[in-house]
Design a protein around this motif. Structure first.
Motif, PDB file in Angstrom:
ATOM      1  N   PHE A 437       0.820  -1.214   0.000  1.00  0.00           N
ATOM      2  CA  PHE A 437       0.000   0.000   0.000  1.00  0.00           C
ATOM      3  C   PHE A 437       0.854   1.263   0.000  1.00  0.00           C
ATOM      4  N   SER A 443      -1.876   5.431  -2.031  1.00  0.00           N
ATOM      5  CA  SER A 443      -1.655   6.025  -0.707  1.00  0.00           C
ATOM      6  C   SER A 443      -1.072   7.430  -0.771  1.00  0.00           C
ATOM      7  N   ASP A 568       0.968  -5.236   5.133  1.00  0.00           N
ATOM      8  CA  ASP A 568       1.085  -3.782   5.098  1.00  0.00           C
ATOM      9  C   ASP A 568       1.247  -3.207   6.505  1.00  0.00           C
TER      10      ASP A 568
END
Length: 615
Positions: A437, A443, A568
Motif C-alpha cells: 500500500f 496512498s 502492510d
C-alpha cells in the motif's frame, strides 16, 4: 561557489594514485594534532560542547555492555555493522580526545570481536562495507597503542573479510550500480584499504583507484542540479559515504581527482537543506522515513568546500535544539571534525525556492524559513522505476503554520515484507512491490485513474517553474504515468500571495471513459465536509480545502488508510481526502483545489484559477 564543468570527469585510465604521499597512522579523517582544533571549538561553543559530551556519555554507556555478536536479521547483518561503526567511531574518538585508556580498551575489545566473526556477510555487501569502515577507522586511530597481536588480527580481518571479498564478482555488482550501494561500498572498502596499506600496499592502491573510477557512476546522478534520486534518507546515507571517500582522498593524496567537480555534486547540499519543511519533517518521498536525520556531518564538509555557510540553516537549528543524537547517529564524530572551523552563529537564510531536475525531479517551494508563519510545498515528479521508488509522481506535501497537512507515509521496513516472501526489488509493472500500500499511488497525494497503478516506465517532468514571491509555482506533465487512459495529465502547484496553495489539474481522456480520483493524504482531523470544501484541524491549527469547479456528480469524501493486506504497515492517524469524477472519452476537465491555512478570509487571486498555460 565552485564552477561545475563536465570536462572535470575523471578518466579512469588516467588515475594513478601517488602512494608515496601516504603518511603514518593516524591517517584517516583526523590527522595528528588536529584534535586541538576540536577542543578549541567545544570550549568556545556550548552547542558543540554538548555534542562532544553526548558522544562521551554514549561511550561511557558502552563500557559495561558485551561486544557485538554476529546475528543476522533475515539476510542482513547491517544493523550490527552500523552499530559496530557507531561504537568504534565513538570510542576511538573519545580515546583520541581524552587519552583515557577505558575508551581504548573498550574500542579494542569491539575491534577484536568483529574481527573474530566468521565473515561480514558478503552476500549483502553493505554489511561488509560498513563493518570494513568501522574496523579501518578503529585500527588507524588506535594503531600506535595496539599490541602486535591485535594489529595482526584486526588488519587480517579487514583484508580477508572486507577487501578480498570485494574482488569477487558474485559480491561486487555494486561497482556498476548508480545508487547508494556504490557510494557506501566504495567508501567503506577504501577506508579499510587505506588503514591497512602497509600490510597489502598493492591491493590497497588497486582498490582505491577502482573506487575513484567506479564512484563516478552514481555521482553522475547528481547532475544537473544536485537532486538525489533516492530521496532525503538515502541522501544522508549515500552522499555521506561519498563525502567520506572524497575526504579520504584529499587527506591521503592532497586531491580528490576532481570527483567533487562532477556536475551537480557541489549543488546537492542545497537539495538536502531545502527538502526539510517548515514542520521540521522532510519531504519523505520514496523509501524515506518521516523524521529528520538530525545533525548531518556531510553538510559541514560541503559548507567548508563551498565556503558558503547558508547550507547550514537546518544544521544550525539541529545544534541549537541540543537533541542528543549519539544513540543512533553513527557519523557524529565526523561533524566534530568537519564542523570545527565553521561559524554556525552566522548562517544566512537560504533562498526560498529550490527546483532540481534529474531522474526524480522535485520542486521545494516556501514563502520563508519562518516555521510558525510560512508555507512549504514539496512537489515530486519522476518515475516509479527509480531506485527505492514509489508510485508517487505528482504527489506533494504541505506545511503551514508549523503543521504538516498533506503528507507521505514513507517507507515500510524491508524485512517486514521480505519475510513474507514479497519480491520488493523487482521494479516491473507486475512486481510484488506495487502490492504494498505505501509503495503504490493509492496512498499518495496524487491522482489515480481507473483504480489502476501508475505506469512504471512513465516519468513526470517539469514544464516550467518560477520563484516569483507572489506566485511561486511549478508545473508538471504527468501524462506518461497514465498512458492508455489519459491523453493529457498536467498538474501545477503554486503558493499564491504567500497566503494559500493552489493545486490545478488539467486532464483529457483517451478513447474510453475514465474514473479519476483526486486524493490528498493527511494526518489532520477532518472536522467537516460541506459541498465543495473540507475543514481540517491539526495540532490546534486549521486549514480549508476548497474545490473550484467540482464536477457535477462528484462529492468530496474520505478514504481510510487501513492496511489492505496482512503484510502492510499500520498508517495510524492518517486519512485520504478528495473526490472521484467520471471523465467521458475525449473530453477535457480542469479542477483547481485551494488549500487555505488559518481561520481568516483570504482574497483568492485570479491567477490561481488561470489555465496552466498562463502560469
Amino acid at each position: 561557489m565552485c564552477c561545475m564543468c563536465s570536462t572535470a570527469i575523471v578518466s579512469a585510465q588516467s588515475v594513478k594514485i601517488d602512494t608515496s604521499r601516504i603518511m603514518g597512522h593516524p591517517r584517516l579523517l583526523l590527522l595528528p594534532g588536529q584534535e586541538e582544533g576540536i577542543k578549541k571549538n567545544i570550549a568556545s561553543n556550548i552547542a558543540w560542547g554538548k555534542v562532544h559530551a553526548d558522544i562521551l556519555e554514549a561511550c561511557d554507556s558502552l563500557l559495561d555492555k558485551p561486544a557485538l555478536e554476529r546475528v543476522l536479521i533475515g539476510r542482513r547483518l547491517l544493523d550490527k555493522s552500523r552499530e559496530a561503526l557507531r561504537r568504534i567511531f565513538f570510542l576511538s574518538y573519545a580515546w583520541r580526545m581524552s587519552g583515557k585508556k577505558k575508551y581504548f580498551r573498550r574500542c579494542e575489545e569491539e575491534l577484536l570481536a568483529i574481527s573474530a566473526f566468521t565473515d561480514w556477510n558478503p552476500s549483502h555487501f553493505l554489511d561488509v562495507a560498513e563493518m570494513t569502515m568501522a574496523a579501518g577507522i578503529g585500527y588507524d586511530w588506535l594503531y600506535k597503542d595496539l599490541s602486535p597481536a591485535s594489529r595482526q588480527r584486526i588488519s587480517e580481518a579487514v583484508i580477508t573479510k572486507g577487501l578480498t571479498p570485494s574482488l569477487e564478482e558474485k559480491y561486487n555488482g555494486w561497482l556498476r550500480g548508480k545508487n547508494n550501494w556504490n557510494q557506501v561500498c566504495n567508501a567503506g572498502i577504501s577506508f579499510g584499504a587505506a588503514a591497512v596499506y602497509e600490510s597489502r600496499p598493492a591491493l590497497a592502491a588497486q582498490l582505491i583507484e577502482r573506487a575513484i573510477q567506479s564512484v563516478q557512476i552514481p555521482m553522475k546522478e547528481y547532475a544537473p542540479d544536485g537532486n538525489y534520486t533516492e530521496g532525503y534518507s538515502y541522501w544522508a546515507y549515500g552522499t555521506s559515504y561519498n563525502v567520506f571517500l572524497i575526504s579520504l582522498l584529499e587527506q591521503l593524496f592532497g586531491t580528490d581527482y576532481s570527483l567533487s567537480q562532477l556536475p551537480g555534486f557541489l549543488k546537492t547540499p542545497f537539495f538536502y537543506e531545502h527538502v526539510v519543511g517548515l514542520s521540521g519533517k522532510p519531504f519523505n518521498y520514496s523509501d524515506c522515513g518521516d523524521g529528520t536525520e538530525g545533525l548531518q556531518p556531510a553538510m559541514f564538509w560541503f559548507a567548508n568546500k563551498l565556503k558558503d555557510p547558508s547550507v547550514l540553516w537546518q544544521e544550525k537549528d539541529n545544534l541549537e535544539k541540543g537533541r542528543s543524537m549519539a544513540k543512533w547517529n553513527r557519523f557524529l564524530p565526523a561533524a566534530m571534525i568537519w564542523g570545527k572551523d565553521v561559524d554556525v552563529t552566522a548562517v544566512p537564510s537560504p533562498a526560498a525556492t529550490w527546483v532540481g531536475d534529474g531522474e526524480n525531479p522535485v520542486a521545494l517551494l516556501r514563502t520563508s524559513w519562518n516555521k510558525q508563519s510560512g508555507i512549504f510545498i514539496g512537489f515530486k515528479g519522476g518515475t516509479p522505476a527509480a531506485g527505492h521508488g514509489h508510485m508517487d509522481a505528482g504527489s506533494f506535501v504541505l506545511d503551514a503554520e508549523g503543521v504538516r497537512w498533506s503528507a507521505d507515509l514513507g517507507m515500510q521496513g524491508y524485512e517486514s515484507l521480505e519475510s513474507k516472501g514479497l519480491q520488493i526489488w523487482d521494479m516491473g509493472q507486475a512486481s510484488d512491490r506495487w502490492k504494498v500500500f505505501r509503495y503504490s499511488n493509492f496512498s499518495h497525494s496524487t491522482i489515480t485513474v481507473n483504480k489502476a497503478l501508475q505506469q512504471v516506465n512513465g516519468r513526470a517532468t517539469f514544464l516550467k517553474h518560477s520563484g516569483d514571491s507572489l506566485f511561486t509555482r511549478a508545473v508538471m506533465d504527468l501524462g506518461s504515468l497514465y498512458a492508455g487512459s489519459l491523453t493529457k495529465a498536467v498538474r501545477g502547484i503554486a503558493i499564491a500571495n504567500k497566503q494559500y496553495v493552489t493545486v490545478r489539474d488539467e486532464w483529457e481522456a483517451g478513447d474510453s471513459t475514465c474514473t479519476v480520483r483526486w486524493a490528498m493524504l493527511t494526518p489532520a482531523h477532518v472536522v467537516s465536509i460541506d459541498k465543495n470544501q473540507v475543514q481540517l484541524q491539526n495540532n490546534g491549527k486549521k486549514l480549508t480545502l476548497y474545490v473550484n469547479g467540482l464536477p457535477e456528480g462528484a462529492a468530496l469524501r474520505t478514504w481510510p488508510t487501513d492496511p489492505p493486506n496482512s503484510y502492510d504497515a499500520l498508517n495510524i492517524g492518517t486519512v485520504l481526502v478528495g473526490f472521484e469524477m467520471t471523465l467521458p472519452a475525449h473530453t477535457k476537465k480542469e479542477v483547481t483545489v485551494l488549500l487555505v491555512p488559518g481561520e481568516g478570509q483570504v482574497m483568492i487571486k485570479k491567477s490561481s484559477l488561470l489555465p496552466l498555460s498562463e502560469w
